[in-house]
Enzyme design. Sequence first.
Site, PDB file in Angstrom:
ATOM      1  NE  ARG A 286     -62.235   4.456   3.181  1.00 27.99           N
ATOM      2  CZ  ARG A 286     -61.212   4.493   4.029  1.00 27.99           C
ATOM      3  NH1 ARG A 286     -61.023   3.489   4.875  1.00 27.99           N
ATOM      4  NH2 ARG A 286     -60.386   5.509   4.059  1.00 27.99           N
TER       5      ARG A 286
ATOM      6  CD  GLN B 131     -51.158   8.252   7.519  1.00 32.49           C
ATOM      7  OE1 GLN B 131     -52.367   8.032   7.411  1.00 32.49           O
ATOM      8  NE2 GLN B 131     -50.272   7.330   7.809  1.00 32.49           N
TER       9      GLN B 131
ATOM     10  NE  ARG C 206     -61.158   1.994   9.508  1.00 29.87           N
ATOM     11  CZ  ARG C 206     -61.450   1.398  10.663  1.00 29.87           C
ATOM     12  NH1 ARG C 206     -62.642   0.859  10.830  1.00 29.87           N
ATOM     13  NH2 ARG C 206     -60.569   1.333  11.628  1.00 29.87           N
TER      14      ARG C 206
ATOM     15  CB  SER D 128     -52.930   3.080   3.845  1.00 31.16           C
ATOM     16  OG  SER D 128     -53.183   3.459   5.181  1.00 31.16           O
TER      17      SER D 128
ATOM     18  NE  ARG E 124     -26.034   8.597  27.035  1.00 32.67           N
ATOM     19  CZ  ARG E 124     -26.899   7.594  27.091  1.00 32.67           C
ATOM     20  NH1 ARG E 124     -26.442   6.352  27.131  1.00 32.67           N
ATOM     21  NH2 ARG E 124     -28.194   7.808  27.126  1.00 32.67           N
TER      22      ARG E 124
END
Length: 442
Positions: free
Chosen positions: A121, A153, A60, A132, A209
């Site tokens: 479009r 993309q 776009r 989308s 951790r």
Amino acid sequence: MGLVLSTALNLVGGSFAFLAASFGYVADGFTNLRVLCDSVFRADPTDKAKGHLACVVLARGGSKGIPQKNIKPLAGKPLIHWVLIAAIESGAFDSVWVSTDTDEIEEQAKHLGSVVQVHRRSPEVSKDITSSQDTIMEFLQHHPEVDLIGHIQATSPCLHPEDLINVAHMLRKGSFECVFAVVRRHQFRWQEVKPGNWTKPLNFTPAKRPRRQDWPGELCENGSFYFGTKHNINKSCLQRGRVIYYEMKAEHSVDIDVDIDWPIAEERVLSYGYFSLLELKLLVCNIGDGFVDAFNSISRLLKDEGIQVQLLPRKSSGEVSAKMFIEKWMKELNFRSWKQIVFIGSEESDVEYMKKVRISTALPSACPAALEASSFKCKEKTDSDAIQEFVKHIVNKRGEAKEKYMKIPRDFGSNKVLPDWFQQQGDGKIRQRHTDTHSSTA
């Protein structure tokens, strides 16, 4: 007989798939049995993962974060060209489309050649709030011949053809209805809370951790692409049914969201982006002074391809001085990526450069380290013949790439234009013109 047996086994596979689904099991194995039967006995498959696969890049013009983002120059060419070149050169698609609402983006899309088609479009799906999903649904309404969609993309400039080839194969040959891109992240996440409340870890235990090498991390969408069936899109959800991910390399997972990402993305693209063989600018040779005739021969051959040939002085084979020569030639030719270089090496000091360039080879008389590092293994036994073999390989591969841009798409009413970009690359002209021409609108 083959068709009868295939049909029978399909029924058996389908029955087992139904039973497996009833008990909550994934039926991929049974589905694959049906695919195998179709393959072996060449029955007419009714698998949804067959048919016309269209690449669709949504671009776009009204980007709010970065004005004219989709055609803003990135490392020497418009952002949208990076993914389009990867899609074209993958050869994985029956058609390649750009869906846009502006003349400027349409012009840049068509600049790559007749293989790229443009869907204009409607204003209804060109708004800030348009998803989308809605835009692709409109595209499918105008192109009913399309059965499968590869939504890529434009903001993922480090996409490589190899990834698209693999995903297209998964969708066509596997039992999947959707395949999307992910990247592995090693990030410890915490719960977001309101002021005054305590947070807590979401994906690890602080008292235990884990070290990075002991923790596989998590898979996160990287936004590079979403492949799926028309059936899913028309059901208003691409990621439904038999969904699977495709893990991409971390260095290829670049997603441009804001302008501050631009210089970072540009450096990543120069190092890890996909450069077409048509963008080659330089052949560097470390072959010694005994190959003057071979050097002159390949220089004449590659001149027609727009590729300059340079010979490293033997006394300059050390790391610093060789790099200095190469970077000097890059500056003179006005390009910045090592992926626009091919290299013929022979010494251990060449290995670093052989790993950085687009394609490399080593002479038969080269040291073992150079032979191991070469990406193209010459079959010829003499050094002179190997040099000729390597150069002919480059020329042939460039010819194959050119044909992909000249490919006549299945034209369903779109306008086609003559090839342009690949011809200019072949002329050896630096495509900085892209930047100069459109910098005022970026």
